[in-house]
Design a protein around this motif. Structure first.
Motif, PDB file in Angstrom:
ATOM      1  N   ALA A 212       1.070  -1.123  -0.027  1.00  0.00           N
ATOM      2  CA  ALA A 212       0.167  -0.062   0.168  1.00  0.00           C
ATOM      3  C   ALA A 212       0.847   1.251  -0.037  1.00  0.00           C
ATOM      4  N   ALA A 213       1.894   1.175   0.886  1.00  0.00           N
ATOM      5  CA  ALA A 213       2.762   2.360   0.883  1.00  0.00           C
ATOM      6  C   ALA A 213       3.664   2.851  -0.419  1.00  0.00           C
ATOM      7  N   ASP A 214       3.766   1.798  -1.332  1.00  0.00           N
ATOM      8  CA  ASP A 214       4.380   2.337  -2.654  1.00  0.00           C
ATOM      9  C   ASP A 214       3.231   2.449  -3.644  1.00  0.00           C
ATOM     10  N   LYS A 215       1.910   2.330  -3.247  1.00  0.00           N
ATOM     11  CA  LYS A 215       0.893   2.471  -4.273  1.00  0.00           C
ATOM     12  C   LYS A 215       0.585   4.126  -3.921  1.00  0.00           C
ATOM     13  N   HIS A 216       0.605   4.715  -2.681  1.00  0.00           N
ATOM     14  CA  HIS A 216       0.490   5.985  -2.295  1.00  0.00           C
ATOM     15  C   HIS A 216       0.984   6.241  -0.877  1.00  0.00           C
ATOM     16  N   PRO A 217       2.017   6.755  -0.839  1.00  0.00           N
ATOM     17  CA  PRO A 217       2.796   6.963   0.573  1.00  0.00           C
ATOM     18  C   PRO A 217       2.004   7.405   1.563  1.00  0.00           C
ATOM     19  N   GLU A 218       1.048   8.473   1.304  1.00  0.00           N
ATOM     20  CA  GLU A 218       0.398   9.262   2.201  1.00  0.00           C
ATOM     21  C   GLU A 218      -1.013   8.910   2.456  1.00  0.00           C
ATOM     22  N   VAL A 219      -1.492   8.052   1.516  1.00  0.00           N
ATOM     23  CA  VAL A 219      -2.988   7.713   1.887  1.00  0.00           C
ATOM     24  C   VAL A 219      -3.063   6.144   2.427  1.00  0.00           C
ATOM     25  N   THR A 220      -4.005   5.963   3.475  1.00  0.00           N
ATOM     26  CA  THR A 220      -4.089   4.849   4.113  1.00  0.00           C
ATOM     27  C   THR A 220      -5.126   4.061   3.457  1.00  0.00           C
ATOM     28  N   LEU A 221      -4.535   2.951   2.861  1.00  0.00           N
ATOM     29  CA  LEU A 221      -5.831   2.215   2.053  1.00  0.00           C
ATOM     30  C   LEU A 221      -6.306   1.468   2.903  1.00  0.00           C
ATOM     31  N   SER A 222      -7.440   1.116   2.727  1.00  0.00           N
ATOM     32  CA  SER A 222      -8.411   0.148   3.582  1.00  0.00           C
ATOM     33  C   SER A 222      -9.401  -0.281   2.809  1.00  0.00           C
ATOM     34  N   PRO A 223      -9.319  -1.786   2.462  1.00  0.00           N
ATOM     35  CA  PRO A 223      -7.972  -2.567   3.230  1.00  0.00           C
ATOM     36  C   PRO A 223      -6.843  -2.323   2.535  1.00  0.00           C
ATOM     37  N   SER A 224      -5.620  -2.731   3.184  1.00  0.00           N
ATOM     38  CA  SER A 224      -4.365  -2.209   2.293  1.00  0.00           C
ATOM     39  C   SER A 224      -3.778  -3.252   1.414  1.00  0.00           C
ATOM     40  N   ASP A 225      -4.326  -4.595   1.476  1.00  0.00           N
ATOM     41  CA  ASP A 225      -4.032  -5.504   0.878  1.00  0.00           C
ATOM     42  C   ASP A 225      -4.785  -6.323  -0.173  1.00  0.00           C
ATOM     43  N   THR A 226      -5.694  -5.278  -1.112  1.00  0.00           N
ATOM     44  CA  THR A 226      -6.727  -5.934  -1.908  1.00  0.00           C
ATOM     45  C   THR A 226      -5.721  -6.343  -3.146  1.00  0.00           C
ATOM     46  N   PRO A 227      -6.100  -7.794  -3.616  1.00  0.00           N
ATOM     47  CA  PRO A 227      -5.080  -8.216  -4.597  1.00  0.00           C
ATOM     48  C   PRO A 227      -4.900  -7.199  -5.853  1.00  0.00           C
ATOM     49  N   ASP A 228      -3.741  -7.133  -6.392  1.00  0.00           N
ATOM     50  CA  ASP A 228      -3.495  -6.328  -7.437  1.00  0.00           C
ATOM     51  C   ASP A 228      -2.976  -7.020  -8.553  1.00  0.00           C
ATOM     52  N   PHE A 229      -3.073  -8.510  -8.207  1.00  0.00           N
ATOM     53  CA  PHE A 229      -2.874  -9.607  -9.423  1.00  0.00           C
ATOM     54  C   PHE A 229      -3.803 -10.820  -9.321  1.00  0.00           C
ATOM     55  N   SER A 230      -4.394 -10.980 -10.255  1.00  0.00           N
ATOM     56  CA  SER A 230      -5.036 -12.557 -10.235  1.00  0.00           C
ATOM     57  C   SER A 230      -5.174 -13.205 -11.583  1.00  0.00           C
ATOM     58  N   VAL A 231      -5.089 -14.464 -11.401  1.00  0.00           N
ATOM     59  CA  VAL A 231      -5.213 -15.545 -12.452  1.00  0.00           C
ATOM     60  C   VAL A 231      -6.075 -16.463 -12.244  1.00  0.00           C
ATOM     61  N   ALA A 232      -6.828 -16.750 -13.027  1.00  0.00           N
ATOM     62  CA  ALA A 232      -7.872 -17.641 -12.974  1.00  0.00           C
ATOM     63  C   ALA A 232      -7.886 -18.693 -13.894  1.00  0.00           C
ATOM     64  N   CYS A 233      -8.665 -19.940 -13.822  1.00  0.00           N
ATOM     65  CA  CYS A 233      -8.795 -20.856 -15.050  1.00  0.00           C
ATOM     66  C   CYS A 233     -10.221 -21.269 -14.910  1.00  0.00           C
ATOM     67  N   ILE A 234     -10.876 -20.979 -15.576  1.00  0.00           N
ATOM     68  CA  ILE A 234     -12.441 -21.086 -15.859  1.00  0.00           C
ATOM     69  C   ILE A 234     -12.780 -22.336 -16.558  1.00  0.00           C
ATOM     70  N   LYS A 235     -13.431 -23.276 -15.976  1.00  0.00           N
ATOM     71  CA  LYS A 235     -13.924 -24.275 -16.664  1.00  0.00           C
ATOM     72  C   LYS A 235     -15.240 -24.040 -17.231  1.00  0.00           C
ATOM     73  N   PHE A 236     -15.744 -23.976 -18.252  1.00  0.00           N
ATOM     74  CA  PHE A 236     -17.139 -23.840 -18.821  1.00  0.00           C
ATOM     75  C   PHE A 236     -17.761 -25.195 -19.018  1.00  0.00           C
ATOM     76  N   VAL A 237     -19.242 -25.168 -18.665  1.00  0.00           N
ATOM     77  CA  VAL A 237     -19.963 -26.183 -18.862  1.00  0.00           C
ATOM     78  C   VAL A 237     -19.680 -26.931 -20.352  1.00  0.00           C
ATOM     79  N   SER A 238     -19.469 -26.164 -21.176  1.00  0.00           N
ATOM     80  CA  SER A 238     -19.554 -26.603 -22.617  1.00  0.00           C
ATOM     81  C   SER A 238     -18.024 -27.519 -22.859  1.00  0.00           C
ATOM     82  N   GLY A 239     -17.180 -27.390 -21.645  1.00  0.00           N
ATOM     83  CA  GLY A 239     -15.919 -28.159 -22.081  1.00  0.00           C
ATOM     84  C   GLY A 239     -14.764 -27.111 -22.145  1.00  0.00           C
TER      85      GLY A 239
END
Ligand code: NAD
Length: 378
Positions: A212-239
């Motif tokens: 959070a401090a690297d995103k903005h040093p003066e602003v307190t983020l709440s929550p401070s640790d929201t994911p800024d990266f995600s990866v997902a594998c989605i399996k569709f009913v169709s295969g």
């Protein structure tokens, strides 16, 4: 259809800029907890500035509430609007938790009201063209999809100077706190579910890589640790299986590659309604099979409109509101139906909440098949 904007911040400017593309939508007023913002927008549009949400909801002239508030206000505004008998088009997500989103969808269904959620870019010329190409099996049976929603190192960019056309600053604190997955995964989730139908399960990992401090040093983020990266594998009913990545860390990449037995169909950026669709075919020469380096253009089903604004995107923000209005007037299913929006929200929330332990999450919602736009029928 008479609409009211609730929330007159950064994104309201983009809705306003694309409203003239839909003459059957009439903006009759606006409301924001920040009265100056509502007054300013009302003055620019010759519409009414409401004093309170209750005043908006008591106005029998209002058909659709367009909820453009911050994500953490979506639930309460949408709930109040549905209780008052108004249809709601909400910016993403429907709500911050699946329990709340489901409650709102149930409420809309009980009251026979429409609840749709942005983004509406699956109705774009690019998405509808790509879908037509898939229906024509230009790459044969689809096996795998790679979808990227990477926006570069946003915290290293001059984001405090980003302003909308009327000068409203980009709400960086809210964006960091809500996170890029809830903000951006929908841009491709909606395309994928429209093309391939409901998902059966999603296996995901999400993490906060920039403190959070690297995103903005003066602003307190709440929550401070929201994911800024995600990866997902989605399996569709169709295969079909799709891998979707979201980040504000990796270099800008909004590409989509749909991989079939006979090649790849794709685009470079889903934020451009007229982004060209290309097809790369498998080529067989003697005993070798390889992917042709030539990307052939697949003709767009129609030309995308010209957008009268500058920005990191060229999107018709009001197209989803227009789709809802037309569906109500014509008494036909809305392409961005409540169940479709809820399903995409379930996926986005599951990906965001996976965290570093990861999880495989079986989807609990589904939706009816969607019709292509009339101008994109094969
Ligand atoms: N910022 C972007 O680039 C962008 C792009 C596409 C979509 N969106 C989506 O648009 C929505 C709004 O984002 P934004 O960038 O305009 O944010 P913003 O902070 O600039 O504006 C939101 C406005 O909503 C008002 N508001 C919040 N809670 C309220 C409440 N309870 N009652 C009345 N007014 C309330 C705020 O005062 C503010 O003026 C979000 O859901 C976001 O995900 C944002």
């Amino acid at each position: 259809m008479r609409i009211v904007f609730v929330g007159c911040g950064f994104v309201s400017d983009y809705y306003l800029k694309t409203l003239p593309l839909h003459p059957h939508l009439e903006l009759i007023g606006c409301f924001d907890q920040d009265c100056d913002r509502a007054d300013h927008l009302a003055k620019r549009t010759w519409s009414k500035s409401y004093n309170s949400l209750d005043d908006v909801l008591a106005d029998a002239n209002v058909d659709i509430v367009v909820n453009l508030t911050n994500p953490r206000s979506h639930y309460s505004i949408t709930q109040a609007a549905l209780m008052a008998g108004k249809h709601v088009y909400s910016e993403k997500p429907i709500a911050m938790t699946m329990a709340e989103a489901k409650e709102l969808a149930d409420l809309a269904n009980q009251k026979n009201l429409q609840l749709s959620c942005a983004p509406c870019s699956c109705l774009s010329e690019s998405a509808q063209t790509l879908w037509k190409a898939l229906r024509q099996e230009v790459v044969g049976p689809v096996r795998l999809v790679y979808a990227e929603m990477d926006d570069g190192l946003v915290h290293k960019m001059p984001y405090q100077q980003w302003v909308s056309t009327s000068g409203i600053p980009w709400p960086f604190q809210d964006e960091f706190e809500v996170g890029c997955t809830l903000e951006h995964a929908g841009y491709y989730l909606t395309w994928l579910t429209m093309f391939f139908g409901p998902a059966a399960s999603v296996t995901a990992f999400s993490s906060c890589l920039i403190p959070a401090a690297d995103k903005h040093p003066e602003v307190t983020l709440s929550p401070s640790d929201t994911p800024d990266f995600s990866v997902a594998c989605i399996k569709f009913v169709s295969g079909v299986v799709a891998r979707l990545t979201c980040s504000i860390v990796a270099p800008h990449d909004h590409s989509l590659r749909i991989i079939g037995d006979q090649g790849i169909a794709g685009i470079d950026d889903c934020w451009y309604y007229g982004d060209p669709v290309y097809v790369q075919r498998m080529v067989k020469i003697r005993r070798k099979v390889f992917m042709s380096p030539v990307k052939k253009k697949y003709p767009l089903v129609r030309r995308a409109p010209k957008f009268n604004y500058n920005g990191a995107q060229q999107m018709d923000f009001c197209r989803g509101v227009a789709e809802m209005a037309e569906a109500i007037t014509e008494g036909r299913p809305n392409r961005l139906a409540t169940d479709f929006s809820l399903h995409n929200n379930e996926l986005a929330i599951a990906i965001q909440n996976a965290l570093e332990t990861g999880c495989t999450y079986p989807l609990t919602t589904s939706f009816e098949p969607i019709q292509p736009m009339p101008w994109a029928m094969a």
